[in-house]
Design a protein around this motif. Structure first.
Motif, PDB file in Angstrom:
ATOM      1  N   PHE A 121       0.834  -1.208   0.000  1.00  0.00           N
ATOM      2  CA  PHE A 121       0.000   0.000   0.000  1.00  0.00           C
ATOM      3  C   PHE A 121       0.867   1.256   0.000  1.00  0.00           C
ATOM      4  CE2 PHE A 121      -1.697   3.354   2.821  1.00  0.00           C
ATOM      5  CZ  PHE A 121      -2.681   3.843   1.973  1.00  0.00           C
ATOM      6  N   TYR A 122       1.879   1.280   0.867  1.00  0.00           N
ATOM      7  CA  TYR A 122       2.732   2.476   0.948  1.00  0.00           C
ATOM      8  C   TYR A 122       3.466   2.715  -0.368  1.00  0.00           C
ATOM      9  CZ  TYR A 122       1.758   3.097   5.848  1.00  0.00           C
ATOM     10  OH  TYR A 122       1.114   3.334   7.024  1.00  0.00           O
ATOM     11  N   LYS A 123       3.941   1.607  -0.980  1.00  0.00           N
ATOM     12  CA  LYS A 123       4.614   1.745  -2.273  1.00  0.00           C
ATOM     13  C   LYS A 123       3.667   2.373  -3.283  1.00  0.00           C
ATOM     14  CE  LYS A 123       8.479  -1.129  -3.210  1.00  0.00           C
ATOM     15  NZ  LYS A 123       8.714  -2.495  -2.759  1.00  0.00           N
ATOM     16  N   PHE A 124       2.451   1.836  -3.315  1.00  0.00           N
ATOM     17  CA  PHE A 124       1.459   2.267  -4.300  1.00  0.00           C
ATOM     18  C   PHE A 124       1.065   3.722  -4.087  1.00  0.00           C
ATOM     19  CE2 PHE A 124      -3.083   2.382  -5.712  1.00  0.00           C
ATOM     20  CZ  PHE A 124      -2.814   2.231  -7.072  1.00  0.00           C
ATOM     21  N   ILE A 125       0.730   4.066  -2.860  1.00  0.00           N
ATOM     22  CA  ILE A 125       0.224   5.425  -2.604  1.00  0.00           C
ATOM     23  C   ILE A 125       1.312   6.468  -2.860  1.00  0.00           C
ATOM     24  CG2 ILE A 125       0.659   5.602  -0.095  1.00  0.00           C
ATOM     25  CD1 ILE A 125      -2.253   6.826  -0.013  1.00  0.00           C
ATOM     26  N   ASN A 126       2.563   6.095  -2.592  1.00  0.00           N
ATOM     27  CA  ASN A 126       3.637   7.051  -2.863  1.00  0.00           C
ATOM     28  C   ASN A 126       3.844   7.260  -4.350  1.00  0.00           C
ATOM     29  OD1 ASN A 126       4.655   8.192  -0.452  1.00  0.00           O
ATOM     30  ND2 ASN A 126       5.337   6.158   0.137  1.00  0.00           N
ATOM     31  N   LYS A 127       3.526   6.234  -5.126  1.00  0.00           N
ATOM     32  CA  LYS A 127       3.635   6.372  -6.574  1.00  0.00           C
ATOM     33  C   LYS A 127       2.565   7.304  -7.114  1.00  0.00           C
ATOM     34  CE  LYS A 127       6.085   2.689  -8.737  1.00  0.00           C
ATOM     35  NZ  LYS A 127       6.034   1.313  -8.268  1.00  0.00           N
ATOM     36  N   ILE A 128       1.342   7.173  -6.571  1.00  0.00           N
ATOM     37  CA  ILE A 128       0.230   7.894  -7.196  1.00  0.00           C
ATOM     38  C   ILE A 128      -0.127   9.216  -6.532  1.00  0.00           C
ATOM     39  CG2 ILE A 128      -0.837   5.805  -8.149  1.00  0.00           C
ATOM     40  CD1 ILE A 128      -2.929   6.163  -5.832  1.00  0.00           C
ATOM     41  N   SER A 129       0.500   9.546  -5.393  1.00  0.00           N
ATOM     42  CA  SER A 129       0.128  10.816  -4.762  1.00  0.00           C
ATOM     43  C   SER A 129       1.359  11.672  -4.503  1.00  0.00           C
ATOM     44  CB  SER A 129      -0.623  10.548  -3.457  1.00  0.00           C
ATOM     45  OG  SER A 129       0.246  10.669  -2.368  1.00  0.00           O
ATOM     46  N   ASP A 130       1.136  12.978  -4.309  1.00  0.00           N
ATOM     47  CA  ASP A 130       2.299  13.827  -4.059  1.00  0.00           C
ATOM     48  C   ASP A 130       2.548  14.052  -2.573  1.00  0.00           C
ATOM     49  OD1 ASP A 130       0.013  15.239  -3.940  1.00  0.00           O
ATOM     50  OD2 ASP A 130       0.645  16.920  -5.201  1.00  0.00           O
ATOM     51  N   ALA A 131       1.699  13.475  -1.720  1.00  0.00           N
ATOM     52  CA  ALA A 131       1.982  13.525  -0.286  1.00  0.00           C
ATOM     53  C   ALA A 131       3.001  12.431   0.011  1.00  0.00           C
ATOM     54  CB  ALA A 131       0.706  13.304   0.509  1.00  0.00           C
ATOM     55  N   ASN A 138      -9.771   8.960  -0.851  1.00  0.00           N
ATOM     56  CA  ASN A 138     -10.204   9.823   0.243  1.00  0.00           C
ATOM     57  C   ASN A 138     -11.628   9.669   0.733  1.00  0.00           C
ATOM     58  OD1 ASN A 138      -9.290  11.669   2.164  1.00  0.00           O
ATOM     59  ND2 ASN A 138      -7.978  12.516   0.586  1.00  0.00           N
ATOM     60  N   PHE A 139     -12.263   8.649   0.402  1.00  0.00           N
ATOM     61  CA  PHE A 139     -13.548   8.252   0.986  1.00  0.00           C
ATOM     62  C   PHE A 139     -14.139   7.138   0.143  1.00  0.00           C
ATOM     63  CE2 PHE A 139     -17.026   8.300   3.647  1.00  0.00           C
ATOM     64  CZ  PHE A 139     -18.216   8.411   2.950  1.00  0.00           C
ATOM     65  N   SER A 140     -15.149   6.417   0.661  1.00  0.00           N
ATOM     66  CA  SER A 140     -15.756   5.388  -0.175  1.00  0.00           C
ATOM     67  C   SER A 140     -17.264   5.351   0.010  1.00  0.00           C
ATOM     68  CB  SER A 140     -15.142   4.031   0.152  1.00  0.00           C
ATOM     69  OG  SER A 140     -16.108   3.163   0.676  1.00  0.00           O
ATOM     70  N   VAL A 193      -8.109  -2.207   4.967  1.00  0.00           N
ATOM     71  CA  VAL A 193      -8.255  -2.115   3.514  1.00  0.00           C
ATOM     72  C   VAL A 193      -9.070  -0.867   3.193  1.00  0.00           C
ATOM     73  CG1 VAL A 193      -9.323  -3.176   1.490  1.00  0.00           C
ATOM     74  CG2 VAL A 193      -8.049  -4.588   3.091  1.00  0.00           C
ATOM     75  N   LYS A 194     -10.128  -0.666   3.962  1.00  0.00           N
ATOM     76  CA  LYS A 194     -11.003   0.481   3.722  1.00  0.00           C
ATOM     77  C   LYS A 194     -10.264   1.795   3.977  1.00  0.00           C
ATOM     78  CE  LYS A 194     -15.453   1.969   4.539  1.00  0.00           C
ATOM     79  NZ  LYS A 194     -16.233   2.418   5.651  1.00  0.00           N
ATOM     80  N   TYR A 195      -9.466   1.792   5.041  1.00  0.00           N
ATOM     81  CA  TYR A 195      -8.705   2.997   5.389  1.00  0.00           C
ATOM     82  C   TYR A 195      -7.694   3.329   4.284  1.00  0.00           C
ATOM     83  CZ  TYR A 195      -6.013   6.115   8.465  1.00  0.00           C
ATOM     84  OH  TYR A 195      -5.376   7.188   9.030  1.00  0.00           O
ATOM     85  N   SER A 196      -7.137   2.276   3.685  1.00  0.00           N
ATOM     86  CA  SER A 196      -6.160   2.548   2.622  1.00  0.00           C
ATOM     87  C   SER A 196      -6.860   3.095   1.382  1.00  0.00           C
ATOM     88  CB  SER A 196      -5.316   1.324   2.265  1.00  0.00           C
ATOM     89  OG  SER A 196      -5.827   0.165   2.786  1.00  0.00           O
ATOM     90  N   MET A 197      -8.077   2.596   1.138  1.00  0.00           N
ATOM     91  CA  MET A 197      -8.851   3.155   0.022  1.00  0.00           C
ATOM     92  C   MET A 197      -9.098   4.637   0.282  1.00  0.00           C
ATOM     93  SD  MET A 197      -9.618   0.793  -2.185  1.00  0.00           S
ATOM     94  CE  MET A 197     -11.165   1.052  -3.014  1.00  0.00           C
TER      95      MET A 197
END
Ligand code: UDP
Ligand code: MG
Length: 316
Positions: free
Chosen positions: A140-150, A223-225, A214-218
């Motif tokens: 998850f961390y790998k993925f989110i760092n790829k797709i976000s600028d935070a 930013n919400f589901s 899983v939901k929190y990572s989504m």
């Protein structure tokens, strides 16, 4: 004398709170150069958490408490803490001793150098955690760092000490769909990453089931589901999967047994496949629309039913 506010979100932590209180008092008694304010945020606990923190508050002047009208989640509890903290430095700390208070003096020393605006903690091991959970978290961390600028660091905890400026910036980000790890990274500032070994919780159980995570990572990603929209995307993905399996089945059956009616099967597979992809994409778009929807409603982050302070906003 500088003031340090400690924000402690608590959800059904009755078992572990006495040990936490003992430990935090031990640490505070060594830090005589500072005065402290401890804000316990009771996040709609169903056990005796509220009674226990009320007890602390009666015994010790430094202890304040805020109690929510229901369980709003750790993100809201932290936000309420930030909004009501008055310290020059503010730290968030879990109530289960997984965020060791013992490293607080060192964190204070680092922030006092003036080179950093925040001292954040990072687990270097995930000892004691189920292997599948660690694996998914890393991915998850790998993925989110790829797709976000935070900038979201792997193993980052919410346990961090911050300057007043940084806390004011966090309060200013009043969005409803909160993912603090992302917000901390997004606002910037100079952060010192303090590594430490994972510690097991002192009592009780984690409030985070695998699916909650899983939901929190989504949440972190989109930013919400909105559940029905999510269902649409999963359904779409399911259709795609089924059509691929069906395609394989038909091809193999054709090769082995022959097929009297030519052409229909591949057509059906293609229709289902394209339909699945379309539903999936609609679901993804829907997730973003869902977020916009919750933001535009501008509902409060939390509702306070009881607190030790008289003059605070009950709805925030
Ligand atoms: N917590 C909370 N509201 C919730 C879930 C958790 O305030 O809905 C608090 C909990 O009491 C604890 C902290 O958030 O102080 C971290 O929770 P937990 O230990 O369950 O998470 P983990 O350490 O397993 O990530
Ligand atoms: Mg914990």
């Amino acid at each position: 004398m500088k003031k340090v506010s400690l924000i402690i979100p608590c959800y059904n932590e009755a078992e572990g709170l006495p040990a936490f209180d003992k430990e935090i008092n031990r640490i505070m008694s060594d830090l005589l150069d500072y005065c402290f304010e401890i804000i316990y945020v009771n996040d709609g606990s169903t056990d005796s958490t509220l009674q226990i923190i009320k007890g602390f508050s009666e015994e010790q002047e430094a202890v304040k408490y805020i109690s929510f009208s229901r369980n709003f989640g750790k993100e809201s509890a932290m936000y309420a803490g930030f909004c009501n903290a008055t310290g020059d430095y503010v730290a968030v700390m879990d109530a289960d001793l997984q965020d060791p208070p013992a490293i607080l003096p060192e964190m204070l020393r680092i922030i006092e150098t003036g080179e950093y605006d925040s001292v954040a903690t990072r687990r270097v091991t995930r000892k004691g955690e189920p292997a599948i959970r660690s694996f998914c978290a890393r991915k998850f961390y790998k993925f989110i760092n790829k797709i976000s600028d935070a900038d979201i660091v792997d193993g980052a905890r919410d346990y961090r000490l911050m300057t007043r400026d940084m806390v004011d910036a966090i309060i200013a980000i009043g969005e409803r769909n909160r993912f603090s790890k992302g917000i901390f990274g997004w606002i910037g500032y100079r952060t010192y990453w303090y590594p430490y070994e994972n510690v097991q919780r002192v009592a009780g159980e984690t409030k985070w089931s695998f699916w909650k995570l899983v939901k929190y990572s989504m949440e972190g990603i989109v930013n919400f589901s909105e559940a029905p929209l999510a269902v649409a995307s999963w359904f779409g993905l399911g259709c795609t999967g089924v059509s691929i399996l069906a395609l394989l089945f038909i091809v193999i059956r054709r090769l082995i047994f022959g097929d009297p009616v030519a052409g229909w099967a591949s057509t059906v597979c293609i229709i289902v496949f394209i339909g699945g992809i379309q539903l999936f994409c609609m679901g993804v778009i829907g997730q973003y629309i869902g977020k916009t929807y919750t933001e535009t409603k501008r509902r409060p982050h939390y509702i306070i039913s009881e607190s030790s302070e008289k003059n605070i906003d009950k709805i925030g």
